[in-house]
Motif scaffolding. Sequence first.
Motif, mmCIF file in Angstrom:
data_model
loop_
_atom_site.group_PDB
_atom_site.id
_atom_site.type_symbol
_atom_site.label_atom_id
_atom_site.label_comp_id
_atom_site.label_asym_id
_atom_site.label_seq_id
_atom_site.Cartn_x
_atom_site.Cartn_y
_atom_site.Cartn_z
ATOM 1 N N VAL A 10 0.852 -1.187 0.000
ATOM 2 C CA VAL A 10 0.000 0.000 0.000
ATOM 3 C C VAL A 10 0.891 1.241 0.000
ATOM 4 C CG1 VAL A 10 -1.712 1.320 1.296
ATOM 5 C CG2 VAL A 10 -1.877 -1.174 1.198
ATOM 6 N N THR A 11 0.645 2.128 -0.969
ATOM 7 C CA THR A 11 1.365 3.399 -1.024
ATOM 8 C C THR A 11 0.344 4.522 -1.180
ATOM 9 O OG1 THR A 11 1.603 3.248 -3.429
ATOM 10 C CG2 THR A 11 3.435 2.397 -2.092
ATOM 11 N N ASP A 12 0.732 5.709 -0.796
ATOM 12 C CA ASP A 12 -0.085 6.914 -0.973
ATOM 13 C C ASP A 12 -1.435 6.863 -0.272
ATOM 14 O OD1 ASP A 12 1.907 8.172 -2.462
ATOM 15 O OD2 ASP A 12 1.201 7.274 -4.327
ATOM 16 N N VAL A 13 -1.498 6.131 0.820
ATOM 17 C CA VAL A 13 -2.661 6.123 1.699
ATOM 18 C C VAL A 13 -2.124 6.353 3.108
ATOM 19 C CG1 VAL A 13 -4.584 4.766 2.620
ATOM 20 C CG2 VAL A 13 -3.966 4.556 0.209
ATOM 21 N N ILE A 35 -6.566 9.424 4.412
ATOM 22 C CA ILE A 35 -6.165 10.277 3.297
ATOM 23 C C ILE A 35 -5.776 9.405 2.103
ATOM 24 C CG2 ILE A 35 -4.563 12.069 2.507
ATOM 25 C CD1 ILE A 35 -4.106 12.699 5.539
ATOM 26 N N ASN A 36 -6.428 9.642 0.974
ATOM 27 C CA ASN A 36 -6.089 8.957 -0.271
ATOM 28 C C ASN A 36 -5.319 9.929 -1.156
ATOM 29 O OD1 ASN A 36 -5.913 7.459 -2.595
ATOM 30 N ND2 ASN A 36 -8.084 7.544 -3.086
ATOM 31 N N LYS A 37 -4.010 9.715 -1.287
ATOM 32 C CA LYS A 37 -3.172 10.593 -2.105
ATOM 33 C C LYS A 37 -3.096 10.114 -3.552
ATOM 34 C CE LYS A 37 -0.012 12.649 0.835
ATOM 35 N NZ LYS A 37 1.371 12.813 1.226
ATOM 36 N N LYS A 38 -3.725 8.987 -3.841
ATOM 37 C CA LYS A 38 -3.696 8.407 -5.184
ATOM 38 C C LYS A 38 -4.636 9.160 -6.121
ATOM 39 C CE LYS A 38 -3.162 3.720 -3.330
ATOM 40 N NZ LYS A 38 -2.009 3.199 -4.035
ATOM 41 N N GLU A 39 -4.410 9.002 -7.401
ATOM 42 C CA GLU A 39 -5.315 9.545 -8.414
ATOM 43 C C GLU A 39 -6.573 8.685 -8.520
ATOM 44 O OE1 GLU A 39 -4.951 12.338 -10.152
ATOM 45 O OE2 GLU A 39 -2.951 12.805 -9.417
ATOM 46 N N ILE A 65 -16.519 2.708 4.043
ATOM 47 C CA ILE A 65 -16.676 3.789 3.068
ATOM 48 C C ILE A 65 -16.815 3.117 1.704
ATOM 49 C CG2 ILE A 65 -15.616 5.817 2.013
ATOM 50 C CD1 ILE A 65 -13.920 6.060 4.600
ATOM 51 N N ASP A 66 -17.900 3.383 1.002
ATOM 52 C CA ASP A 66 -18.112 2.749 -0.303
ATOM 53 C C ASP A 66 -17.038 3.159 -1.305
ATOM 54 O OD1 ASP A 66 -20.402 1.271 0.423
ATOM 55 O OD2 ASP A 66 -21.654 3.044 0.150
ATOM 56 N N ILE A 67 -16.828 4.463 -1.447
ATOM 57 C CA ILE A 67 -15.804 4.968 -2.375
ATOM 58 C C ILE A 67 -15.133 6.193 -1.763
ATOM 59 C CG2 ILE A 67 -15.366 6.033 -4.626
ATOM 60 C CD1 ILE A 67 -17.630 4.388 -5.766
ATOM 61 N N LEU A 68 -13.802 6.168 -1.749
ATOM 62 C CA LEU A 68 -13.028 7.339 -1.350
ATOM 63 C C LEU A 68 -12.304 7.809 -2.606
ATOM 64 C CD1 LEU A 68 -12.059 9.298 0.810
ATOM 65 C CD2 LEU A 68 -10.209 7.692 1.350
ATOM 66 N N SER A 69 -12.764 8.898 -3.169
ATOM 67 C CA SER A 69 -12.232 9.427 -4.435
ATOM 68 C C SER A 69 -10.729 9.653 -4.348
ATOM 69 C CB SER A 69 -12.912 10.750 -4.779
ATOM 70 O OG SER A 69 -14.299 10.571 -4.867
ATOM 71 N N GLY A 70 -10.108 9.694 -5.522
ATOM 72 C CA GLY A 70 -8.688 10.014 -5.592
ATOM 73 C C GLY A 70 -8.438 11.417 -5.084
ATOM 74 N N ASP A 122 -2.447 17.872 2.781
ATOM 75 C CA ASP A 122 -3.620 17.287 2.131
ATOM 76 C C ASP A 122 -4.927 17.637 2.839
ATOM 77 O OD1 ASP A 122 -2.281 15.687 0.021
ATOM 78 O OD2 ASP A 122 -1.349 14.732 1.760
ATOM 79 N N LEU A 123 -4.865 17.952 4.125
ATOM 80 C CA LEU A 123 -6.053 18.306 4.886
ATOM 81 C C LEU A 123 -6.150 19.793 5.183
ATOM 82 C CD1 LEU A 123 -6.012 15.431 7.557
ATOM 83 C CD2 LEU A 123 -7.422 15.565 5.499
ATOM 84 N N ASN A 124 -5.029 20.488 5.013
ATOM 85 C CA ASN A 124 -4.939 21.891 5.401
ATOM 86 C C ASN A 124 -5.288 22.056 6.881
ATOM 87 O OD1 ASN A 124 -4.270 24.564 4.925
ATOM 88 N ND2 ASN A 124 -6.380 25.133 4.396
ATOM 89 N N LYS A 125 -4.765 21.136 7.682
ATOM 90 C CA LYS A 125 -4.995 21.123 9.137
ATOM 91 C C LYS A 125 -3.710 20.670 9.811
ATOM 92 C CE LYS A 125 -9.777 19.639 8.440
ATOM 93 N NZ LYS A 125 -10.574 20.715 8.904
ATOM 94 N N ARG A 126 -3.671 20.847 11.132
ATOM 95 C CA ARG A 126 -2.514 20.409 11.904
ATOM 96 C C ARG A 126 -2.849 19.102 12.616
ATOM 97 N NH1 ARG A 126 1.646 23.429 13.049
ATOM 98 N NH2 ARG A 126 1.725 22.978 15.273
ATOM 99 N N GLY A 127 -1.907 18.151 12.544
ATOM 100 C CA GLY A 127 -2.142 16.867 13.177
ATOM 101 C C GLY A 127 -0.904 15.987 13.127
ATOM 102 N N VAL A 128 -1.115 14.699 13.409
ATOM 103 C CA VAL A 128 -0.058 13.686 13.401
ATOM 104 C C VAL A 128 -0.421 12.678 12.313
ATOM 105 C CG1 VAL A 128 1.090 11.894 14.746
ATOM 106 C CG2 VAL A 128 0.334 14.004 15.874
ATOM 107 N N VAL A 129 0.550 12.360 11.445
ATOM 108 C CA VAL A 129 0.311 11.458 10.313
ATOM 109 C C VAL A 129 1.015 10.133 10.546
ATOM 110 C CG1 VAL A 129 0.710 11.098 7.839
ATOM 111 C CG2 VAL A 129 0.055 13.339 8.674
#
Length: 131
Positions: A10-13, A35-39, A65-70, A122-129
């Motif tokens: 798994v990459t970009d998630v 967060i889905n960073k994929k296209e 979640i049925d679908i999480l858009s790119g 990607d969220l325009n927020k402050r947090g821990v990833v």
Amino acid sequence: MKKDIHIPEVTDVEMAIVLEHNEAHNVDEWIVYLINKKETPLEMVVIVSQGFSDTKTTSIFRKKIDILSGKSSAKIELIQPDLFALDNRFQVTFFENNTLYDKTFLFKKNTIKEGSLRNIKDLNKRGVVCK
């Protein structure tokens, strides 16, 4: 037999825990995001979360979640700060292009705190990833 099973990486998630201000109740809340960073979209996403230590275990929480858009994200759950004293595991399973993927994200105990917050572009927020 096991050598014949291909488990794709798994990459970009990513998972993030963000401190947000709730305007309606005028309080700060900790929120978990996927967060889905994929296209490409993620389909049939299932998230199973649980906090644990040597002596304590929380209830299991499941979210679908049925679908999480790119290039998008989804709010998963509100998390109580008391749980930050535990390891918090998020097992994420999804389909992408008809291939099944699975990844476990682990936020170690005492790593989620205001002093550890960083800007999450990607969220325009402050947090821990957790990647």
